[in-house]
Motif scaffolding. Structure first.
Motif, PDB file in Angstrom:
ATOM      1  N   SER A  57       0.850  -1.199   0.000  1.00  0.00           N
ATOM      2  CA  SER A  57       0.000   0.000   0.000  1.00  0.00           C
ATOM      3  C   SER A  57       0.878   1.238   0.000  1.00  0.00           C
ATOM      4  O   SER A  57       2.107   1.161   0.192  1.00  0.00           O
ATOM      5  N   TYR A  58       0.237   2.403  -0.171  1.00  0.00           N
ATOM      6  CA  TYR A  58       1.002   3.642  -0.129  1.00  0.00           C
ATOM      7  C   TYR A  58       1.586   3.891   1.259  1.00  0.00           C
ATOM      8  O   TYR A  58       2.708   4.383   1.383  1.00  0.00           O
ATOM      9  N   ASP A  59       0.853   3.519   2.298  1.00  0.00           N
ATOM     10  CA  ASP A  59       1.388   3.668   3.657  1.00  0.00           C
ATOM     11  C   ASP A  59       2.657   2.836   3.831  1.00  0.00           C
ATOM     12  O   ASP A  59       3.627   3.290   4.460  1.00  0.00           O
ATOM     13  N   ASP A  60       2.652   1.616   3.291  1.00  0.00           N
ATOM     14  CA  ASP A  60       3.871   0.794   3.331  1.00  0.00           C
ATOM     15  C   ASP A  60       5.004   1.494   2.585  1.00  0.00           C
ATOM     16  O   ASP A  60       6.152   1.519   3.054  1.00  0.00           O
ATOM     17  N   PHE A  61       4.678   2.036   1.426  1.00  0.00           N
ATOM     18  CA  PHE A  61       5.687   2.697   0.593  1.00  0.00           C
ATOM     19  C   PHE A  61       6.339   3.854   1.353  1.00  0.00           C
ATOM     20  O   PHE A  61       7.565   4.001   1.343  1.00  0.00           O
ATOM     21  N   LYS A  62       5.527   4.669   2.024  1.00  0.00           N
ATOM     22  CA  LYS A  62       6.070   5.817   2.758  1.00  0.00           C
ATOM     23  C   LYS A  62       7.024   5.379   3.863  1.00  0.00           C
ATOM     24  O   LYS A  62       8.000   6.067   4.167  1.00  0.00           O
ATOM     25  N   LYS A  63       6.711   4.227   4.491  1.00  0.00           N
ATOM     26  CA  LYS A  63       7.568   3.732   5.568  1.00  0.00           C
ATOM     27  C   LYS A  63       8.904   3.227   5.039  1.00  0.00           C
ATOM     28  O   LYS A  63       9.929   3.334   5.701  1.00  0.00           O
ATOM     29  N   GLN A  64       8.876   2.672   3.828  1.00  0.00           N
ATOM     30  CA  GLN A  64      10.080   2.035   3.286  1.00  0.00           C
ATOM     31  C   GLN A  64      10.970   2.975   2.470  1.00  0.00           C
ATOM     32  O   GLN A  64      12.178   2.785   2.411  1.00  0.00           O
ATOM     33  N   VAL A  65      10.355   3.982   1.851  1.00  0.00           N
ATOM     34  CA  VAL A  65      11.095   4.840   0.907  1.00  0.00           C
ATOM     35  C   VAL A  65      11.188   6.261   1.468  1.00  0.00           C
ATOM     36  O   VAL A  65      10.180   6.969   1.561  1.00  0.00           O
ATOM     37  N   PRO A  66      12.387   6.702   1.841  1.00  0.00           N
ATOM     38  CA  PRO A  66      12.536   8.070   2.354  1.00  0.00           C
ATOM     39  C   PRO A  66      12.519   9.086   1.226  1.00  0.00           C
ATOM     40  O   PRO A  66      12.824   8.771   0.073  1.00  0.00           O
ATOM     41  N   VAL A  67      12.158  10.322   1.554  1.00  0.00           N
ATOM     42  CA  VAL A  67      12.242  11.431   0.604  1.00  0.00           C
ATOM     43  C   VAL A  67      13.618  12.064   0.702  1.00  0.00           C
ATOM     44  O   VAL A  67      14.150  12.265   1.799  1.00  0.00           O
ATOM     45  N   GLY A  68      14.188  12.380  -0.436  1.00  0.00           N
ATOM     46  CA  GLY A  68      15.480  13.055  -0.437  1.00  0.00           C
ATOM     47  C   GLY A  68      15.748  13.663  -1.794  1.00  0.00           C
ATOM     48  O   GLY A  68      14.964  13.506  -2.738  1.00  0.00           O
ATOM     49  N   ASP A  69      16.866  14.355  -1.908  1.00  0.00           N
ATOM     50  CA  ASP A  69      17.258  14.928  -3.191  1.00  0.00           C
ATOM     51  C   ASP A  69      18.390  14.096  -3.783  1.00  0.00           C
ATOM     52  O   ASP A  69      18.603  12.944  -3.389  1.00  0.00           O
TER      53      ASP A  69
END
Length: 499
Positions: A57-69
């Motif tokens: 799910s998208y919630d899983d995705f947010k937990k696994q993939v950090p935001v960065g540049d």
């Protein structure tokens, strides 16, 4: 009407019908792209290290993939640059788009065999939707010019490297190649001023119907064309009717460009980036750019006022709000994950999903907590300029913390005016300041509380910004002067060009 323009119309209608369909399914398409991208990259180094096989799910995705540049993905990208396979995306990239970063030096943005067609398709779709809506297709029969980077490529560990615009030059459809200028040899000239002069020589006696490029550099081309011919652009190119642009907001440049042309013409705005083709103008009647939701990108959005928090909010298309500024985050079929490209956008429609580009997340002024953004600056200056018939060529804004005259700090605006200048610069800047206070409540509070004094406009020499960019070796191409800076690095150097 020529054969090309005749054939373009049924293709345009078919494309418009197809895009209307994906407009109505935008959220579902984005969800499908999320799952497809994760599934396709689950066996890569990045996918294994970030548990892609467990993402449901998208919630899983947010937990696994950090935001960065770029800096956050750089360790993985360096492995790709060194020739390793299956790092961010299966196999190796088709190209690296080489860009200049402010902190990272040269950046190598991967373009895969899956992502490259999306760049081409989006540019084509923007033109076809214009034909479908307006019925105007004659430009397809005429000469077209694309002011872009050199198409010459270098090689890095078996992967072709170039500027995005230069890479795209290799994908101009065969049926348009004979219509296209400048010549390959001219397009390969690196020095921008030599290149513009060569383009003028090649095109001065042609009848261009479409011109594409970043507005300030197209303006330089127009200026030199007029200097050579002594004519307005409409008289040099009687059938010129369509301007395609991207990279900057057109409005600050519109008045001068249209004065150079000698008439108002149709324009199409595009939002291409090396990381992906994000959006394009799909209508001459509606505001905003159509988000490219079915093109190998899963989009995320972070509210601008939370961006620098330790745990900022992060939403996908289903949960965006209208008229709210977001930093845009990309996940792509070239292997970019949680990639913040630094741009800010806001949605002006959700049926279909259309956006406006409002600035850069790092291009703001908040020396005192005011968080002034590019959209507010452009609106205030251009509204007053339009009301007073003033031409604005270029501008940038920076904070002045230490007033040389001993007064309160202020925002210093460096503005190059065109032929029609403010009759009373003091009165002009008061009006701009009043609009700024209306647009930004924090700025209003700081003025009212005597923390800041009203903004000051510096009247710049003719060609000040061109000469500044020339001095930095950044004249032409994709280079742009930032509208806003939170420091004095640019402002202090621009002082040499103030009248």
């Amino acid at each position: 009407m020529g054969l090309k323009s005749l054939l373009s119309k049924p293709l345009a209608w078919y494309t418009a019908k197809k895009i209307r369909k994906w407009n109505s399914q935008a959220v579902d398409l984005q969800e499908k792209w999320l799952h497809k991208l994760v599934a396709d990259a689950s066996g890569t180094l990045y996918g294994l290290e970030h548990g892609f096989k467990n993402i449901k799910s998208y919630d899983d995705f947010k937990k696994q993939v950090p935001v960065g540049d770029y800096e956050q993905l750089k360790p993985y990208i360096e492995k790709v640059v060194h020739g390793d396979s299956n790092i961010l995306w299966p196999g190796k990239p088709l190209y690296f788009a080489k860009t200049s970063g402010t902190t990272s030096g040269i950046k190598y943005i991967p373009i895969s065999k899956e992502s490259m067609p999306e760049h081409v398709n989006a540019a084509r779709n923007a033109l076809l939707l214009y034909i479908a809506e307006t019925g105007k297709a004659k430009f397809v029969d005429g000469r077209m010019i694309f002011l872009q980077g050199s198409p010459e490529m270098e090689e890095k560990n078996g992967i072709q490297v170039g500027r995005l615009s230069g890479i795209s030059a290799h994908y101009v459809p065969g049926y348009l190649q004979k219509n296209r200028l400048p010549s390959w040899e001219t397009n390969c000239i690196d020095d921008w001023e030599q290149k513009v002069d060569a383009i003028v020589e090649e095109t001065a006696n042609e009848d261009m119907t479409l011109i594409s490029g970043i507005p300030p550099w197209v303006q330089m081309y127009f200026d030199r064309l007029t200097a050579k011919t002594g004519k307005a652009i409409k008289d040099v190119f009687p059938h010129f009717g369509l301007f395609v642009y991207g990279g900057v907001n057109f409005e600050p440049y519109r008045a001068k460009l249209e004065k150079s042309i000698g008439k108002r013409i149709d324009s199409i705005e595009t939002y291409p980036a090396s990381e992906g083709f994000i959006a394009f103008q799909d209508s001459q009647k509606e505001k905003g750019l159509l988000l490219n939701v079915d093109a190998g990108i899963f989009f995320e959005f972070i509210p601008v006022d939370e961006y620098f928090n330790q745990n900022p909010g992060r939403v996908w298309l289903k949960d965006v709000e209208l008229d709210k500024n977001y930093a845009i985050v990309l996940n792509t079929n070239a292997g970019l994950w949680g990639y913040s490209i630094g741009d800010t956008v806001k949605f002006v429609s959700k049926n279909p999903y259309r956006i406006l580009v409002t600035g850069r997340i790092k291009h703001f002024i908040s020396a005192f907590g005011e968080h002034v953004i590019g959209e507010e600056v452009e609106y205030s200056l251009m509204k007053v300029a339009k009301e007073e018939g003033v031409d604005v060529v270029e501008f940038t804004v920076a904070p002045q913390v230490n007033d040389p005259e001993g007064g309160l700090p202020f925002h210093e605006w460096f503005v190059e005016f065109g032929e029609h200048k403010p009759r009373d610069l003091g009165a002009f800047q008061v009006k701009v300041d009043q609009l700024m206070q209306q647009k930004n409540v924090y700025y209003f509070d700081l003025i009212e509380g005597n923390v800041l004094q009203s903004l000051k406009i510096r009247d710049m020499d003719k060609d000040a910004f061109i000469n500044y960019m020339r001095s930095k070796g950044k004249l032409g191409g994709q280079n742009k002067v930032p509208r806003l800076s939170n420091d004095r690095a640019i402002a202090d150097e621009l002082g040499a060009y103030v009248k």
